[in-house]
Design a protein around this motif. Sequence first.
Motif, mmCIF file in Angstrom:
data_model
loop_
_atom_site.group_PDB
_atom_site.id
_atom_site.type_symbol
_atom_site.label_atom_id
_atom_site.label_comp_id
_atom_site.label_asym_id
_atom_site.label_seq_id
_atom_site.Cartn_x
_atom_site.Cartn_y
_atom_site.Cartn_z
ATOM 1 N N TRP A 168 0.812 -1.257 -0.022
ATOM 2 C CA TRP A 168 0.025 0.007 -0.072
ATOM 3 C C TRP A 168 0.941 1.240 0.049
ATOM 4 O O TRP A 168 1.811 1.471 0.705
ATOM 5 C CB TRP A 168 -0.777 -0.075 1.199
ATOM 6 N N ARG A 169 0.327 2.323 -0.663
ATOM 7 C CA ARG A 169 1.035 3.416 -0.865
ATOM 8 C C ARG A 169 0.231 4.443 0.063
ATOM 9 O O ARG A 169 -0.839 4.792 -0.153
ATOM 10 C CB ARG A 169 1.135 3.994 -2.169
ATOM 11 N N VAL A 170 0.883 5.166 1.125
ATOM 12 C CA VAL A 170 0.129 5.899 2.104
ATOM 13 C C VAL A 170 0.793 7.246 2.232
ATOM 14 O O VAL A 170 1.855 7.218 2.282
ATOM 15 C CB VAL A 170 0.093 4.933 3.612
ATOM 16 N N PRO A 171 -0.116 8.524 2.026
ATOM 17 C CA PRO A 171 0.541 9.667 2.179
ATOM 18 C C PRO A 171 1.273 9.959 3.673
ATOM 19 O O PRO A 171 0.404 9.564 4.591
ATOM 20 C CB PRO A 171 -0.773 10.711 1.795
ATOM 21 N N ILE A 172 2.177 10.658 3.720
ATOM 22 C CA ILE A 172 2.366 11.010 5.152
ATOM 23 C C ILE A 172 2.211 12.603 5.308
ATOM 24 O O ILE A 172 2.836 13.371 4.424
ATOM 25 C CB ILE A 172 4.222 10.753 5.400
ATOM 26 N N HIS A 173 1.469 12.962 6.267
ATOM 27 C CA HIS A 173 1.151 14.492 6.151
ATOM 28 C C HIS A 173 2.233 15.383 7.131
ATOM 29 O O HIS A 173 3.135 14.420 7.741
ATOM 30 C CB HIS A 173 -0.203 14.900 7.053
ATOM 31 N N ASP A 174 2.352 16.437 7.345
ATOM 32 C CA ASP A 174 3.308 17.239 7.954
ATOM 33 C C ASP A 174 3.535 16.960 9.385
ATOM 34 O O ASP A 174 4.510 16.831 10.021
ATOM 35 C CB ASP A 174 3.112 18.950 7.798
ATOM 36 N N ASP A 175 2.159 16.626 10.035
ATOM 37 C CA ASP A 175 2.242 16.062 11.442
ATOM 38 C C ASP A 175 2.678 14.828 11.644
ATOM 39 O O ASP A 175 2.460 14.279 12.841
ATOM 40 C CB ASP A 175 0.818 16.658 12.077
ATOM 41 N N ALA A 176 3.067 13.972 10.692
ATOM 42 C CA ALA A 176 3.437 12.709 10.628
ATOM 43 C C ALA A 176 2.182 11.721 10.756
ATOM 44 O O ALA A 176 2.200 10.471 10.793
ATOM 45 C CB ALA A 176 4.407 12.117 11.756
ATOM 46 N N SER A 177 0.892 12.088 10.807
ATOM 47 C CA SER A 177 -0.071 11.493 10.436
ATOM 48 C C SER A 177 -0.145 10.790 9.058
ATOM 49 O O SER A 177 0.245 11.325 8.030
ATOM 50 C CB SER A 177 -1.515 12.182 10.668
ATOM 51 N N LEU A 178 -0.971 9.859 8.723
ATOM 52 C CA LEU A 178 -1.316 9.226 7.550
ATOM 53 C C LEU A 178 -2.464 9.503 6.841
ATOM 54 O O LEU A 178 -3.569 9.824 7.589
ATOM 55 C CB LEU A 178 -0.990 7.602 7.961
ATOM 56 N N GLY A 179 -2.374 9.452 5.596
ATOM 57 C CA GLY A 179 -3.778 9.785 4.754
ATOM 58 C C GLY A 179 -4.282 8.317 4.401
ATOM 59 O O GLY A 179 -3.971 7.199 4.867
#
Length: 288
Positions: A168-179
Amino acid sequence: MAGTVQSVLGVGATLGEGPIWFEDAVWFVDIKGRRVHRFVPATGAARSWDMGAEVGWILPAATGGMIVGLQTGLHRFDPASGALQLLHRPEPGLPGNRLNDATTDAQGRLWFGSMDNGETAATGRLHRCADGHCSDAGLPPVVITNGPAISVDGRTLYHVDTLGRTIWRVPIHDDASLGTPVRHVTIEDGAGYPDGPTIDAEDHLWIGLFGGWGVRRYDQAGKLVGSMRFPVANVTKMTFGGADLRTAYATTAAKGLRAAERAAQPQAGDLFAFDPGVQGIRITAAKI
């Protein structure tokens, strides 16, 4: 990729995993053998340590020493003395789980997964440790997690559902939370199971194939662009080492092989090396 795959350390690991390049050596674990191994290619020197529990991974710590993921939790490990210090128990309510594979990102955040040690229950989760705090990263549970691996720009996480044969490809947000996870690669029936992932300097993803006799390389779109066949069936994970990070080192496993298969694969469980034709990325020490 050029040349052939060769065994460089004959450890015969039951379940070799998690190779990293650190301080001019390859460090890796034998999960079921409960051991950490260190191999110095320049001299051929090798050493191992008994961890006293199943050990999923080893990574350098920013404050010195190493961090190991044992079934009993995250521990600081001092290779000089062999001492272990418990830092964190991520899943105290799941005694049937163990830790299985990990990485750090460029900021030193630690990402690691868990799995059902019986390999049947969907109790494996991905965890994140940052700024002294560890928490569930929020992805859906699976039976066996592997990885993760982090893209060169730090914006994408690759999470492996081994039994689901999916990366799986998962976005990493600036606060290290995942999309929201997006299916990146599905390994076809008969090609083995996706195991440990690694990113190279060209932002391509390498994946070990358990039962698949080798490793594969995929581009950012999930297209297969290369592969290397091994003389053993169970290839678990690879890393890049050497002074220029242009030598690939891969762990393998004898786990699950029947007697006849084991006889036909005498190098199963060894550490292998080959020329990947591309440079790797230097590891960042964990800040926990």
